[in-house]
Design a protein around this motif. Structure first.
Motif, mmCIF file in Angstrom:
data_model
loop_
_atom_site.group_PDB
_atom_site.id
_atom_site.type_symbol
_atom_site.label_atom_id
_atom_site.label_comp_id
_atom_site.label_asym_id
_atom_site.label_seq_id
_atom_site.Cartn_x
_atom_site.Cartn_y
_atom_site.Cartn_z
ATOM 1 N N ARG A 18 0.854 -1.193 0.000
ATOM 2 C CA ARG A 18 0.000 0.000 0.000
ATOM 3 C C ARG A 18 0.886 1.239 0.000
ATOM 4 O O ARG A 18 2.030 1.215 0.454
ATOM 5 C CB ARG A 18 -0.930 0.020 1.202
ATOM 6 C CG ARG A 18 -0.231 0.213 2.564
ATOM 7 C CD ARG A 18 0.138 -1.112 3.191
ATOM 8 N NE ARG A 18 0.850 -0.945 4.464
ATOM 9 C CZ ARG A 18 1.257 -1.978 5.193
ATOM 10 N NH1 ARG A 18 1.037 -3.223 4.802
ATOM 11 N NH2 ARG A 18 1.893 -1.772 6.331
ATOM 12 N N GLU A 19 0.320 2.331 -0.515
ATOM 13 C CA GLU A 19 1.060 3.583 -0.629
ATOM 14 C C GLU A 19 0.123 4.741 -0.308
ATOM 15 O O GLU A 19 -0.934 4.882 -0.931
ATOM 16 C CB GLU A 19 1.618 3.728 -2.044
ATOM 17 C CG GLU A 19 2.404 4.997 -2.287
ATOM 18 C CD GLU A 19 2.974 5.063 -3.697
ATOM 19 O OE1 GLU A 19 3.980 5.779 -3.883
ATOM 20 O OE2 GLU A 19 2.432 4.398 -4.606
ATOM 21 N N ALA A 20 0.481 5.561 0.662
ATOM 22 C CA ALA A 20 -0.323 6.726 1.016
ATOM 23 C C ALA A 20 -0.075 7.856 0.019
ATOM 24 O O ALA A 20 1.053 8.071 -0.426
ATOM 25 C CB ALA A 20 0.013 7.192 2.422
ATOM 26 N N VAL A 21 -1.142 8.573 -0.318
ATOM 27 C CA VAL A 21 -1.024 9.769 -1.153
ATOM 28 C C VAL A 21 -1.824 10.886 -0.493
ATOM 29 O O VAL A 21 -2.701 10.638 0.341
ATOM 30 C CB VAL A 21 -1.519 9.520 -2.596
ATOM 31 C CG1 VAL A 21 -0.627 8.524 -3.312
ATOM 32 C CG2 VAL A 21 -2.966 9.017 -2.602
ATOM 33 N N GLN A 22 -1.511 12.113 -0.841
ATOM 34 C CA GLN A 22 -2.185 13.263 -0.237
ATOM 35 C C GLN A 22 -3.281 13.831 -1.127
ATOM 36 O O GLN A 22 -4.219 14.461 -0.648
ATOM 37 C CB GLN A 22 -1.167 14.359 0.081
ATOM 38 C CG GLN A 22 -0.124 13.948 1.100
ATOM 39 C CD GLN A 22 -0.724 13.496 2.413
ATOM 40 O OE1 GLN A 22 -1.557 14.191 2.997
ATOM 41 N NE2 GLN A 22 -0.325 12.321 2.880
ATOM 42 N N THR A 23 -3.164 13.587 -2.423
ATOM 43 C CA THR A 23 -4.155 14.104 -3.364
ATOM 44 C C THR A 23 -4.215 13.195 -4.577
ATOM 45 O O THR A 23 -3.210 12.595 -4.972
ATOM 46 C CB THR A 23 -3.824 15.554 -3.779
ATOM 47 O OG1 THR A 23 -4.834 16.043 -4.673
ATOM 48 C CG2 THR A 23 -2.468 15.629 -4.454
ATOM 49 N N VAL A 24 -5.406 13.071 -5.157
ATOM 50 C CA VAL A 24 -5.595 12.295 -6.384
ATOM 51 C C VAL A 24 -6.602 13.035 -7.255
ATOM 52 O O VAL A 24 -7.409 13.824 -6.764
ATOM 53 C CB VAL A 24 -6.125 10.864 -6.124
ATOM 54 C CG1 VAL A 24 -5.101 10.019 -5.403
ATOM 55 C CG2 VAL A 24 -7.443 10.893 -5.361
ATOM 56 N N THR A 25 -6.536 12.778 -8.548
ATOM 57 C CA THR A 25 -7.553 13.281 -9.462
ATOM 58 C C THR A 25 -8.312 12.088 -10.006
ATOM 59 O O THR A 25 -7.760 11.256 -10.732
ATOM 60 C CB THR A 25 -6.919 14.093 -10.609
ATOM 61 O OG1 THR A 25 -6.226 15.213 -10.059
ATOM 62 C CG2 THR A 25 -8.008 14.594 -11.555
ATOM 63 N N LEU A 26 -9.576 11.985 -9.614
ATOM 64 C CA LEU A 26 -10.409 10.862 -10.026
ATOM 65 C C LEU A 26 -11.022 11.130 -11.393
ATOM 66 O O LEU A 26 -11.324 12.276 -11.744
ATOM 67 C CB LEU A 26 -11.508 10.614 -8.998
ATOM 68 C CG LEU A 26 -11.047 10.368 -7.556
ATOM 69 C CD1 LEU A 26 -12.249 10.062 -6.663
ATOM 70 C CD2 LEU A 26 -10.035 9.227 -7.495
ATOM 71 N N MET A 32 -9.021 4.466 -8.755
ATOM 72 C CA MET A 32 -8.098 5.507 -8.326
ATOM 73 C C MET A 32 -6.805 5.398 -9.136
ATOM 74 O O MET A 32 -6.287 4.291 -9.322
ATOM 75 C CB MET A 32 -7.792 5.363 -6.829
ATOM 76 C CG MET A 32 -6.803 6.400 -6.318
ATOM 77 S SD MET A 32 -6.389 6.193 -4.571
ATOM 78 C CE MET A 32 -7.846 6.888 -3.822
ATOM 79 N N PRO A 33 -6.264 6.499 -9.637
ATOM 80 C CA PRO A 33 -5.008 6.432 -10.397
ATOM 81 C C PRO A 33 -3.912 5.733 -9.591
ATOM 82 O O PRO A 33 -3.688 6.046 -8.423
ATOM 83 C CB PRO A 33 -4.676 7.907 -10.635
ATOM 84 C CG PRO A 33 -6.006 8.598 -10.626
ATOM 85 C CD PRO A 33 -6.810 7.879 -9.583
ATOM 86 N N GLY A 34 -3.264 4.771 -10.234
ATOM 87 C CA GLY A 34 -2.188 4.048 -9.584
ATOM 88 C C GLY A 34 -2.615 2.922 -8.676
ATOM 89 O O GLY A 34 -1.780 2.264 -8.054
ATOM 90 N N ALA A 185 -15.015 15.534 -6.666
ATOM 91 C CA ALA A 185 -15.553 14.372 -7.377
ATOM 92 C C ALA A 185 -16.900 13.935 -6.803
ATOM 93 O O ALA A 185 -17.210 14.169 -5.635
ATOM 94 C CB ALA A 185 -14.560 13.210 -7.304
ATOM 95 N N VAL A 186 -17.678 13.280 -7.656
ATOM 96 C CA VAL A 186 -18.951 12.683 -7.227
ATOM 97 C C VAL A 186 -18.907 11.203 -7.563
ATOM 98 O O VAL A 186 -18.537 10.807 -8.678
ATOM 99 C CB VAL A 186 -20.157 13.354 -7.918
ATOM 100 C CG1 VAL A 186 -21.457 12.637 -7.540
ATOM 101 C CG2 VAL A 186 -20.233 14.832 -7.534
#
Length: 245
Positions: A18-26, A32-34, A185-186
């Motif tokens: 697993r990898e934590a991220v702070q922001t994503v663009t859905l 989820m990207p990645g 996002a919705v």
């Protein structure tokens, strides 16, 4: 009533870190990207990576609990895996499968089908659901499971994508068939997530140390979190609001 995003997680290789991220663009209709870009087919699997396949085709934490202690980092085409019992591995899943298979072999039980190859389905993550999903998990529900068991649990054992807090216990189950806005996002909430033995393993050690399934069954089900589909894309970051529409 609104909640707040507390954590975002992606899992570059299904069941392997697993990898934590702070922001994503859905993006609409996508995972989820990645997240779960690759999956590890075992020697008894017939999947070839041309289309989505159920989780029984892959090496996973339900059958190999040591896998639950893997952490991941991605940079470009390179994935770095760490585990308390293995040296750090840097490799490119598309071209360096043998290095990965050698690395993961000691983590696989001798009585289970061995990991055989890494597969990737172009254009979608290999989620457990048969549609490209993003999993939503409620910290209040997590704390209730902890209370049932009388022990602290790391939320990462649930392998969720978007975690939120500030809403009631089991609120997420009330969202089925409805839309929820998270950041920009919705998402349309489609299914509850039925859990397996993977969640009984400690993500720090890979040892089974908590009967999460028995705890869930005190509520007469074995579900935790929900699968949702992105219907309107946009940025999501920690601290964003979570609101039922």
């Amino acid at each position: 009533m609104t909640g707040e995003v507390t954590n975002l997680w992606r899992h570059p290789i299904k069941s392997h870190g697993r990898e934590a991220v702070q922001t994503v663009t859905l993006n609409p209709g996508q995972t989820m990207p990645g997240d779960r870009v690759w999956a590890v087919a075992h020697e008894a699997s017939k999947t070839d990576g041309t289309e989505w396949a159920p989780c029984v085709n892959f090496s996973r934490g339900a059958k190999a609990p040591s896998l639950m202690a893997i952490s991941a980092r991605t940079k470009g085409d390179t994935v770095t895996l760490t585990h308390p019992e293995r040296p750090e591995l840097h490799f490119q899943p598309a071209t360096q499968q043998d290095a990965f298979l050698d690395w993961v072999k000691p983590l696989m039980p001798a009585d289970r089908a061995a990991s055989a190859r890494i597969v990737r389905v172009p254009g979608r993550g290999m989620t457990d659901s048969d549609f490209p999903s993003i999993s939503l998990c409620n910290m209040a529900t997590h704390r209730a499971v902890e209370q049932k068991l009388g022990q602290e649990l790391s939320p990462v054992r649930w392998r969720g994508n978007i975690w939120f807090d500030g809403l009631p216990l089991w609120e997420e189950f009330e969202w089925l068939g409805r839309e929820v806005q998270i950041g920009q996002a919705v998402l349309h909430v489609r299914e509850r997530i039925t859990r397996c033995l993977a969640t009984t393993a400690n993500p720090d050690t890979g040892a089974r140390d908590a009967d999460t399934l028995a705890a869930l069954n005190t509520w007469d089900h074995q579900d935790f979190g929900v699968y949702a589909e992105v219907i309107r894309g946009g940025e999501v970051k920690t601290g964003d609001k979570v609101q039922l529409l």
